[in-house]
Design a protein around this motif. Structure first.
Motif, PDB file in Angstrom:
ATOM      1  N   GLN A   1       0.832  -1.190   0.000  1.00  0.00           N
ATOM      2  CA  GLN A   1       0.000   0.000   0.000  1.00  0.00           C
ATOM      3  C   GLN A   1       0.873   1.249   0.000  1.00  0.00           C
ATOM      4  N   MET A   2       0.325   2.334  -0.537  1.00  0.00           N
ATOM      5  CA  MET A   2       1.014   3.611  -0.558  1.00  0.00           C
ATOM      6  C   MET A   2      -0.035   4.711  -0.546  1.00  0.00           C
ATOM      7  N   GLY A   3       0.160   5.713   0.305  1.00  0.00           N
ATOM      8  CA  GLY A   3      -0.840   6.763   0.375  1.00  0.00           C
ATOM      9  C   GLY A   3      -0.371   7.974   1.145  1.00  0.00           C
ATOM     10  N   TYR A   4      -1.333   8.799   1.539  1.00  0.00           N
ATOM     11  CA  TYR A   4      -1.029  10.031   2.255  1.00  0.00           C
ATOM     12  C   TYR A   4      -2.006  10.189   3.417  1.00  0.00           C
ATOM     13  N   ARG A   5      -1.439  10.373   4.617  1.00  0.00           N
ATOM     14  CA  ARG A   5      -2.280  10.650   5.780  1.00  0.00           C
ATOM     15  C   ARG A   5      -2.307  12.153   5.985  1.00  0.00           C
ATOM     16  N   PHE A   6      -3.512  12.737   5.856  1.00  0.00           N
ATOM     17  CA  PHE A   6      -3.656  14.177   5.989  1.00  0.00           C
ATOM     18  C   PHE A   6      -3.627  14.604   7.445  1.00  0.00           C
ATOM     19  N   ASN A   7      -4.219  13.793   8.309  1.00  0.00           N
ATOM     20  CA  ASN A   7      -4.227  14.058   9.744  1.00  0.00           C
ATOM     21  C   ASN A   7      -4.576  12.760  10.454  1.00  0.00           C
ATOM     22  N   THR A   8      -4.804  12.825  11.744  1.00  0.00           N
ATOM     23  CA  THR A   8      -5.054  11.596  12.510  1.00  0.00           C
ATOM     24  C   THR A   8      -6.357  10.907  12.127  1.00  0.00           C
TER      25      THR A   8
ATOM     26  N   ALA B   1      -3.717   0.379  -2.806  1.00  0.00           N
ATOM     27  CA  ALA B   1      -3.139  -0.887  -2.356  1.00  0.00           C
ATOM     28  C   ALA B   1      -3.100  -1.876  -3.509  1.00  0.00           C
ATOM     29  N   GLY B   2      -2.460  -2.993  -3.277  1.00  0.00           N
ATOM     30  CA  GLY B   2      -2.406  -4.067  -4.256  1.00  0.00           C
ATOM     31  C   GLY B   2      -2.457  -5.407  -3.550  1.00  0.00           C
TER      32      GLY B   2
ATOM     33  N   PRO C   1      -7.150  -1.556  -5.157  1.00  0.00           N
ATOM     34  CA  PRO C   1      -8.162  -0.665  -4.589  1.00  0.00           C
ATOM     35  C   PRO C   1      -7.595   0.715  -4.248  1.00  0.00           C
ATOM     36  N   LEU C   2      -8.445   1.724  -4.377  1.00  0.00           N
ATOM     37  CA  LEU C   2      -8.151   3.073  -3.906  1.00  0.00           C
ATOM     38  C   LEU C   2      -9.094   3.328  -2.740  1.00  0.00           C
ATOM     39  N   ASN C   3      -8.539   3.492  -1.537  1.00  0.00           N
ATOM     40  CA  ASN C   3      -9.361   3.579  -0.332  1.00  0.00           C
ATOM     41  C   ASN C   3      -9.310   4.957   0.305  1.00  0.00           C
ATOM     42  N   PHE C   4     -10.455   5.396   0.814  1.00  0.00           N
ATOM     43  CA  PHE C   4     -10.575   6.620   1.586  1.00  0.00           C
ATOM     44  C   PHE C   4     -10.936   6.202   3.008  1.00  0.00           C
ATOM     45  N   GLU C   5     -10.081   6.512   3.941  1.00  0.00           N
ATOM     46  CA  GLU C   5     -10.242   6.035   5.316  1.00  0.00           C
ATOM     47  C   GLU C   5     -10.542   7.172   6.274  1.00  0.00           C
ATOM     48  N   LEU C   6     -11.637   7.033   6.992  1.00  0.00           N
ATOM     49  CA  LEU C   6     -11.970   7.924   8.100  1.00  0.00           C
ATOM     50  C   LEU C   6     -11.886   7.131   9.392  1.00  0.00           C
TER      51      LEU C   6
ATOM     52  N   PHE D   1     -13.941   3.717   9.133  1.00  0.00           N
ATOM     53  CA  PHE D   1     -14.850   3.603   8.002  1.00  0.00           C
ATOM     54  C   PHE D   1     -14.009   3.774   6.744  1.00  0.00           C
ATOM     55  N   VAL D   2     -13.985   2.742   5.913  1.00  0.00           N
ATOM     56  CA  VAL D   2     -13.145   2.738   4.717  1.00  0.00           C
ATOM     57  C   VAL D   2     -14.013   2.416   3.505  1.00  0.00           C
ATOM     58  N   ALA D   3     -13.880   3.213   2.441  1.00  0.00           N
ATOM     59  CA  ALA D   3     -14.649   2.973   1.216  1.00  0.00           C
ATOM     60  C   ALA D   3     -13.838   3.437   0.025  1.00  0.00           C
ATOM     61  N   GLY D   4     -14.105   2.819  -1.125  1.00  0.00           N
ATOM     62  CA  GLY D   4     -13.433   3.260  -2.336  1.00  0.00           C
ATOM     63  C   GLY D   4     -13.597   2.293  -3.485  1.00  0.00           C
ATOM     64  N   PRO D   5     -13.216   2.720  -4.690  1.00  0.00           N
ATOM     65  CA  PRO D   5     -13.315   1.871  -5.877  1.00  0.00           C
ATOM     66  C   PRO D   5     -12.095   0.969  -6.010  1.00  0.00           C
ATOM     67  N   GLU D   6     -12.203  -0.030  -6.871  1.00  0.00           N
ATOM     68  CA  GLU D   6     -11.051  -0.868  -7.174  1.00  0.00           C
ATOM     69  C   GLU D   6     -11.154  -1.401  -8.595  1.00  0.00           C
ATOM     70  N   ILE D   7     -10.012  -1.707  -9.167  1.00  0.00           N
ATOM     71  CA  ILE D   7      -9.937  -2.410 -10.437  1.00  0.00           C
ATOM     72  C   ILE D   7      -9.190  -3.715 -10.203  1.00  0.00           C
TER      73      ILE D   7
END
Length: 265
Positions: free
Chosen positions: A108-115, A122-123, A167-172, A185-191
């Motif tokens: 996985q690789m991403g960016y954490r904007f805040n806590t 991911a793959g 998958p591309l995930n958006f995590e709250l 709470f995690v949601a997002g699209p994937e190919i």
């Protein structure tokens, strides 16, 4: 060779997941070199304060190897919006309690904007195992999904697909409670891209038989996932908006999955 690699990855993932409880009890001092998210991965890009705790107040890139988000659940086929198969697809009738979904991520690789908010790509791998009710055999190297009815009784007749998914995930996530608990709470699209299809049959007459082919499974797939949980355990639901098969008579047959996620982070 590919099967051996996938098996090794799966076994490694399950082994690491088994250490979830023990790893969660380790304090941050013992993890100064890297952060192990609930014992299921190695994350780079984490910044620590003077006490050795992770500084989550600033935005940062994060990523690395991860054996996490192990999804285990059930799969359901949807035929043009209905859970009942049409007459032309009735040969795909399956045992619901034994038709399953399994997937996990390895990177996985991403960016954490805040806590509370993170975006990451991911793959990993996923499998759908359809336990067919009828004594039929799917035929390989055919222009459309084709089967023959067999004069024998199969004790197991499994029709499977395996994919590499991205998958591309958006995590709250909530703030950490005084007991160290967060809700995710995690949601997002994937190919996803097809690795192969497989038929596995067991009978008294033929013993165990395994045959691989693409079986007209869609070579490219897209959909989305939703997860919600806490402390390494969640529920998930997946829906694949693309057709399950490339074969024209099966146009409109899609699938979904739901179950438990181990290692949400």
């Amino acid at each position: 060779m590919r099967r051996s690699i996938l098996t090794a990855v799966l076994v490694s993932g399950l082994t690491v997941l088994a250490a979830l409880g023990a790893s969660a009890q380790q304090d941050s001092v013992k993890r100064k070199k890297f952060d192990i998210n609930y014992g299921v991965g190695i994350t780079i890009g984490e910044k620590k304060d003077s006490t050795g705790r992770i500084d989550q107040s600033k935005g940062r890139f994060v990523g690395g190897i991860t054996f996490t988000r192990l999804d285990i659940g059930f799969s359901k086929l949807i035929d043009n919006g209905s859970f009942s198969l049409s007459p032309q697809n009735d040969f795909l009738d399956y045992k619901a309690g034994k038709t399953s979904h399994l997937s996990f991520d390895v990177i996985q690789m991403g960016y954490r904007f805040n806590t509370n908010f993170k975006i990451y790509v991911a793959g990993g791998f996923d499998w759908t195992h359809i336990r067919l009710k009828d004594n039929i055999t799917m035929q390989k190297n055919m222009p459309e999904l084709t089967y023959v009815t067999e004069p024998i009784q199969f004790s197991k007749n499994r029709f499977s697909s395996s994919y590499v998914h991205v998958p591309l995930n958006f995590e709250l996530r909530t703030k950490e409670s005084h007991k160290g608990r967060r809700w995710y709470f995690v949601a997002g699209p994937e190919i996803a891209f097809l690795l192969n299809g497989k038929v596995k049959q067991i009978s008294d007459e033929r013993g165990k038989v395994k045959v691989k082919d693409d079986y007209n499974f869609a070579p490219f797939r897209y959909g989305g996932t939703v997860r919600m949980g806490t402390n390494g355990l969640a529920i998930f639901a997946k829906y694949y908006a693309s057709d399950m098969f490339d074969s024209a008579p099966q146009k409109g047959v899609k699938n979904m999955a739901f179950g438990l996620t181990f290692g949400i982070n």
